[in-house]
Design a protein around this motif. Structure first.
Motif, PDB file in Angstrom:
ATOM      1  N   ALA A 136       0.877  -1.173   0.000  1.00 40.98           N
ATOM      2  CA  ALA A 136       0.000   0.000   0.000  1.00 40.98           C
ATOM      3  C   ALA A 136       0.909   1.217   0.000  1.00 40.98           C
ATOM      4  N   LEU A 137       0.647   2.135  -0.909  1.00 42.72           N
ATOM      5  CA  LEU A 137       1.608   3.220  -1.169  1.00 42.72           C
ATOM      6  C   LEU A 137       1.080   4.612  -0.822  1.00 42.72           C
ATOM      7  N   TYR A 140       6.430   5.813  -0.701  1.00 43.17           N
ATOM      8  CA  TYR A 140       6.497   5.241   0.637  1.00 43.17           C
ATOM      9  C   TYR A 140       5.555   4.041   0.707  1.00 43.17           C
ATOM     10  N   THR A 141       5.880   3.110   1.571  1.00 45.54           N
ATOM     11  CA  THR A 141       4.975   1.978   1.771  1.00 45.54           C
ATOM     12  C   THR A 141       4.361   2.054   3.174  1.00 45.54           C
ATOM     13  N   ILE A 142       3.084   1.688   3.214  1.00 45.82           N
ATOM     14  CA  ILE A 142       2.316   1.780   4.457  1.00 45.82           C
ATOM     15  C   ILE A 142       2.434   0.475   5.236  1.00 45.82           C
ATOM     16  N   ALA A 175       8.422  11.161   6.287  1.00 46.61           N
ATOM     17  CA  ALA A 175       9.383  10.175   6.773  1.00 46.61           C
ATOM     18  C   ALA A 175       9.324  10.010   8.285  1.00 46.61           C
ATOM     19  N   ASP A 176       8.708  10.976   8.970  1.00 47.78           N
ATOM     20  CA  ASP A 176       8.602  10.876  10.425  1.00 47.78           C
ATOM     21  C   ASP A 176       7.432  10.004  10.863  1.00 47.78           C
ATOM     22  N   THR A 213       7.297   4.069   5.334  1.00 54.02           N
ATOM     23  CA  THR A 213       8.709   3.764   5.084  1.00 54.02           C
ATOM     24  C   THR A 213       9.017   3.993   3.611  1.00 54.02           C
ATOM     25  N   PRO A 214      10.119   4.664   3.291  1.00 59.48           N
ATOM     26  CA  PRO A 214      10.459   4.796   1.872  1.00 59.48           C
ATOM     27  C   PRO A 214      10.521   3.424   1.218  1.00 59.48           C
TER      28      PRO A 214
END
Lengths: 282, 282, 282
Positions: free
Chosen positions: A73-74, A107-109, A167-168, A173-174
């Motif tokens: 999931a992006l 990013y991935t969830i 990113a926080d 996560t990238p």
């Protein structure tokens, strides 16, 4: 602003809206919820053509035939826009468009670390959750409706977060690999001939090809798979019921019928191959 | 507030919403986007019946079979409302209704002087714009989607402008001729007989005629094209599946079936002629 | 926030939105306007499953086959939510859900004391109001569209009123009898067998049963009316076009086809009886 696009019909989009409204006061705008079912390519085309008209926004996209599998999931940061949806290619063409000549960040969830969706009242849907064939695991309430349980909460959260600090977010996560690719086909052009494809047929029945509109420049007739039709600047260039080729609002050649349905008249549907030949005077 | 009405289906209305959201924070409300395709008369009827229930607003209307021709693009100031759409009659019945007993003011849009619509990113739709059969000209990016490229930006602009200063907008000029007329037909009434027409069939299948509801007063049965049916004050006045005549929510006689489809039961569709005769006791 | 749900199609919901916007600036969210026509049970199911995902809100519900009869018009205070709609059972399952383990309060609307809906302009719909078969009476402008003339104004008014003071509204009276009941059927479970029913078929063609999802736990195959299909945790557990049983997003067993239509493959529709038997290894 958060836009919503899906192939859900009704009333599933309303559950996503409820979840969004629990977490944000953003204005919600529907793009469409009747995209062809599980047709990633068609949705990718329409999103690329429509979303760039919006001001910077968060776009929630759920065309997701792989729901519940291990597909990612992006969250995608593209230009001034943010896209949220499954990693099946549906977001890629629009991400490239929105990023202009730049790159986009993906990013991935981690859905196990997202704040859980909890409906009001008793008898909540998760109470009957199956554990068939799988040990209990952390994750969303459902394996079949990540629009409600994963993508909507993620979209609300990123919408409420400064885009420079994604990113926080501990659940984001990238993406270390590349996202699943999806390239809409491009037509091959040589001299007076274009070998292309039907990208989609719109709700009017207009056949939208991938041949750039410039192909028609200077010609008053073309042959589409051998059938000669006039080139018109507007639908009304021909009589009602007559066929024509024109440049559609996406900049591509479209095969249409004035006040009628082009896909029926030309016998073409999405994905079919197409040869256009210039036959008129240049 | 800006309302949107079209015959576009999806997802074209979303492109209009994107353009609007780039230029105004007004609340957006959909009237309908599934009006019968290119059916100016049906849309004119529905707009006349629905828009008066809104508070003062800007109404964006795109039922536009002549898109790209030299038909005018209009802004109409009617009572406290503003209408934006093509000059094909679709705005006229509602303009008259909204203006009450007063007149309405009509302006024409010079689309070459409107601020251009520019999507985000590269590969913008206008890049492939055809110049077929026409020298390059100033104008909107597309000849087929003025909803996005002309009417939406115009609607946003007039919504953000004081209604008394429309004449100051350099791209807006008072229309010197009359707008294209459209009169919804009126029934001819004589004694116990009405010669009318089916205006539209609604989504329930109710046959909405142009015979004023008062025609039913004092009668317990009427003949519709020779078929005798009871007059009922509500659908439930007859058993499910049974036909009736009633006064619909627009004030006209409707031919309906309780929990069924009147247009199938009566064999009537929009535009068909109709004779109603009072046969019941007065 | 006010949500809207109906079986109206278009453009009738827009008239309700106009009335709401005349009386409140609340955000309006559509739940669905294409619920199966006059199907109180289907709407009751969907509302129970969808509305709990919203934050506290006023929910306007018009699935109303008895419009114009003497059925009550209700306002229901359930948990932190308020429901407005007809007294035909459609509000009851969701009211119970929203109230959690508590009770809900039911009021009846005296439509003759509600502020009348008045459209802008001349030729207002009420002008042709029939008096057929009934002496003139106080009441709404129409007998067929209480969504616009009764429920929308009531929803706007209760939305603008403190929920603890509903009893002060002169047109609202605590319902002295019980509201019309509606119980969604529950499946009978015994050992490895469930006798249930199809509650609804969704827009994807998924057959949503009333058998709790836990029934599938520990089994890798079940028989549905004698047809053995695999149990999958996701649609993608089987190949596209293959049948499966899974736990849907409502917590119930669903009979589906991966990327296809379950109702066609299983030959089942809403309301049909169903026997599920566990045949796989536990």
């Amino acid at each position: 602003m958060i836009t919503l696009a899906s192939d859900f019909g009704t009333p599933y989009p309303a559950a996503m809206k409820g979840v969004l409204c629990q977490r944000t006061t953003a204005k919600l705008i529907d793009v469409a919820h009747d995209f062809p079912r599980q047709d990633v390519r068609a949705a990718a085309f329409w999103l690329r053509e429509v979303l760039p008209y919006f001001p910077p926004a968060t776009h929630l996209v759920v065309i997701d035939p792989g729901v519940g599998t291990d597909r990612h999931a992006l969250v995608v940061r593209a230009g001034e826009h943010t896209l949220v949806g499954p990693d099946n290619g549906v977001l890629i063409p629009v991400a490239k468009r929105l990023a202009g000549d730049g790159a986009f960040d993906t990013y991935t969830i981690d859905e196990t670390r997202l704040e859980a969706v909890t409906p009001t009242g008793n008898g909540a849907p998760s109470s009957g959750r199956a554990t068939a064939q799988a040990p209990s695991r952390d994750g969303p309430a459902s394996n079949t409706f990540h629009g409600r349980d994963v993508f909507a909460p993620a979209a609300a959260a990123v919408h409420e977060t400064d885009r420079d600090t994604f990113a926080d977010l501990e659940w984001l996560t990238p993406l270390e690999t590349s996202p699943v690719a999806l390239e809409l086909p491009e037509a091959a052009l040589e001299n007076e001939c274009a070998h292309g494809e039907v990208l989609v047929v719109d709700d009017f029945g207009n056949v939208i090809t991938n041949v750039p509109g410039d192909f028609l420049a200077g010609h008053d007739r073309i042959a589409a798979n051998g059938t000669v039709v006039p080139v018109g600047e507007t639908f009304a260039a021909v009589s009602p019921g007559e066929r024509l080729a024109t440049v559609g609002s996406h900049g591509y050649v479209e095969l249409d019928v004035n006040q009628g349905r082009g896909e029926a008249a030309f016998g073409l549907e999405a994905g079919e191959q197409l040869v256009l030949e210039a036959v008129g005077e240049e």
